[in-house]
Design an enzyme around this catalytic site. Sequence first.
Site, mmCIF file in Angstrom:
data_model
loop_
_atom_site.group_PDB
_atom_site.id
_atom_site.type_symbol
_atom_site.label_atom_id
_atom_site.label_comp_id
_atom_site.label_asym_id
_atom_site.label_seq_id
_atom_site.Cartn_x
_atom_site.Cartn_y
_atom_site.Cartn_z
ATOM 1 N N THR A 188 0.856 -1.178 0.000
ATOM 2 C CA THR A 188 0.000 0.000 0.000
ATOM 3 C C THR A 188 0.892 1.228 0.000
ATOM 4 O O THR A 188 1.934 1.235 0.652
ATOM 5 C CB THR A 188 -0.918 0.036 1.237
ATOM 6 N N CYS A 210 -1.870 4.796 -5.508
ATOM 7 C CA CYS A 210 -2.751 3.942 -4.698
ATOM 8 C C CYS A 210 -2.991 2.726 -5.582
ATOM 9 O O CYS A 210 -3.505 2.872 -6.694
ATOM 10 C CB CYS A 210 -4.053 4.669 -4.377
#
Length: 200
Positions: A83, A197
């Site tokens: 992430t 992202c």
Amino acid sequence: MKTIGLLGGMSWESTLGYYREINEGVSHALGGLHSARIAMYSVDFEQIATLQAAGDWEGTADTLIEAAKNVQSAGADCLLICTNTMHKIAPEIAAAVQIPILHIADATAEVLIDEGVKTVGLLGTAFTMEQGFYKERLKKNYGLEVLVPNKTDREIIHRVIYQELCLGKIESGSRAAYLRIINALSDQGAEAVILGCTEI
């Protein structure tokens, strides 16, 4: 073959992509039935998202440090945090384990430098776009100029990530909004855009 440690589950939609890409890369490089040696720990993203929304980064660090130690104990030779946003606490995680962390911003910057990009747009969660842990690393360590969308567009990007993409929803209206925002960054001088992202 070394064992790659993955710290995942933020969201699992994102982690799936890392797992697939790494295995496809190993298969392409080695052929046959080869696949990657991976030690993965997947957290419950609901708990992480709640801590993020509350600004409790110490709590997120505690959770991910415990997970990282489990990955290390499983025999991983290095660690990837699956992430972009949670790289905010990468220094805390790195200090708690003895294996190296492969930082996502460094890998991204190296590709941009190789491509001759000097000015880049950044999309991601509000945390990634607004705080310094990602964009300042790109500026300080690689000399890149980083552009982010305006506040209204940052809110759109953030909402779509958490309310749609993390749930596996792909909405045509949201896609159009993202493309509009990317084009606006291009108009401001961005030569490339980081989809910072993984769900994006």
